[in-house]
Enzyme design. Sequence first.
Site, short mmCIF file in Angstrom:
data_model
loop_
_atom_site.label_atom_id
_atom_site.label_comp_id
_atom_site.label_asym_id
_atom_site.label_seq_id
_atom_site.Cartn_x
_atom_site.Cartn_y
_atom_site.Cartn_z
N ASP A 1 -5.92 -4.99 -6.54
CA ASP A 1 -5.45 -6.37 -6.54
C ASP A 1 -6.41 -7.38 -5.93
OD1 ASP A 1 -5.01 -5.28 -4.05
OD2 ASP A 1 -2.85 -5.68 -3.99
N ASP B 1 -2.89 5.15 -3.09
CA ASP B 1 -2.26 4.00 -2.47
C ASP B 1 -1.59 3.21 -3.57
OD1 ASP B 1 -3.38 4.80 -0.10
OD2 ASP B 1 -4.39 2.89 0.33
N ASP C 1 0.81 -1.21 0.00
CA ASP C 1 0.00 0.00 0.00
C ASP C 1 0.84 1.26 0.00
OD1 ASP C 1 -1.95 -1.90 0.35
OD2 ASP C 1 -2.62 -1.19 2.30
N CYS D 1 -0.86 -7.87 -0.73
CA CYS D 1 -0.81 -6.69 0.12
C CYS D 1 0.31 -6.76 1.15
CB CYS D 1 -2.13 -6.52 0.87
SG CYS D 1 -3.51 -5.99 -0.16
N HIS E 1 -7.95 -0.43 -3.86
CA HIS E 1 -6.90 -1.38 -4.24
C HIS E 1 -7.38 -2.32 -5.35
CE1 HIS E 1 -5.06 -0.66 0.01
NE2 HIS E 1 -5.09 0.43 -0.75
#
Length: 376
Positions: free
Chosen positions: A261, A210, A134, A361, A259
């Site tokens: 992912d 991020d 992040d 992450c 995010h």
Amino acid sequence: MTTNTEIPRAVADHEFHRSSGVLKQWSPVSSYNEWDPLEEVIVGVLDHATIPSFHPALEATMPDRHVELFKTRGGKPFPSELIAAGQRELDALCRVLEAEGVIVRRPEPVDCSRGFATPDWAECGGLYSAMPRDVALVVGSEIIEAPMAWRSRYFEIHAYRSLFRHYFESGGRWAAAPRPVLSDASYNPEYEGAEGDDRFVGTNVEPTFDAADFVRCGRDIFAQRSHVTNHLGIEWLRRHLRGEYRVHELSFNDPSPMHIDATFVPLAPGKLLINPERVAKIPDVFRGWEVLVAPRPCIPEEHPMFMSSRWVSMNILMLDHERVLVERGEKPLIELLRSRRFTPIPCDFRHFNSFGGSFHCATLDVRRRGELHSYF
């Protein structure tokens, strides 16, 4: 496991690359995509993980059933038994990575329960040092610090600074996006029910992002606009990398985007894993790629998920074109990957999932063995 003070300097300033036939400056930092053979990685820690104080930016992404926890226990530690269980899983992950031949480094634990302030606002504490993906983006030989949008994460990068300094001293490049002010003007409390760019809690008064809202495919980097990443943040990275890289902005049907992912995961050249609830149309640039549709997550409905959805099941980590780390309980995903000629490595990570991430992450790939290519 190697500590952050044991990072070696380059034996020589340059090395010869057989593929290009040119002399290139050596760097301990070198990662161009999500799938080249992984050689060195940073793995986060859960020491002193703290519940951040309630704020509209958090409410925009967290599951409704945990809002009261953040409203009433901001600045208090997460449950100690859950921290301990998650830390055991992180330590086990490090052992798995080292057994696969990967050098593992860890950040310095930081006391996240300590309050802090800027001239514009104050926080009762931070969050954790668990998610290096992040806070920083590795593009080629450069580590780029992200201008994060949550006030509670304003100083989270400090846990990684000694690591970054040693990488820099050993030949890597190190940059930071402009640190945002994060005044009240950075947030739109009326985002719910809005349309267009107003549907995000973050405004565009200054660049924020991020790093986990970006995935790398060689010369092409794909980003999503989310509650923590705005257009100015994406544009800042586009201009910073102008010349060698192309930054593309994607849009998905995610009601609480934060995010990329757990939505859109390039696995290897020509192979893409997608979230069937969020990806309505494959971007044209991926035409011809094999698309794997992720099965529904196996995380039990009652499992505590403080800051993410159960689709964190997609948050896998490629060790190379074939080997991939997957949560042990995600058996349908494991079988899907195996059927498409990948080699899943099942690992226990369910307790760590509660903190809002999984293998991708919890790691930052500092070095992968490979060079810059265009895949489109």
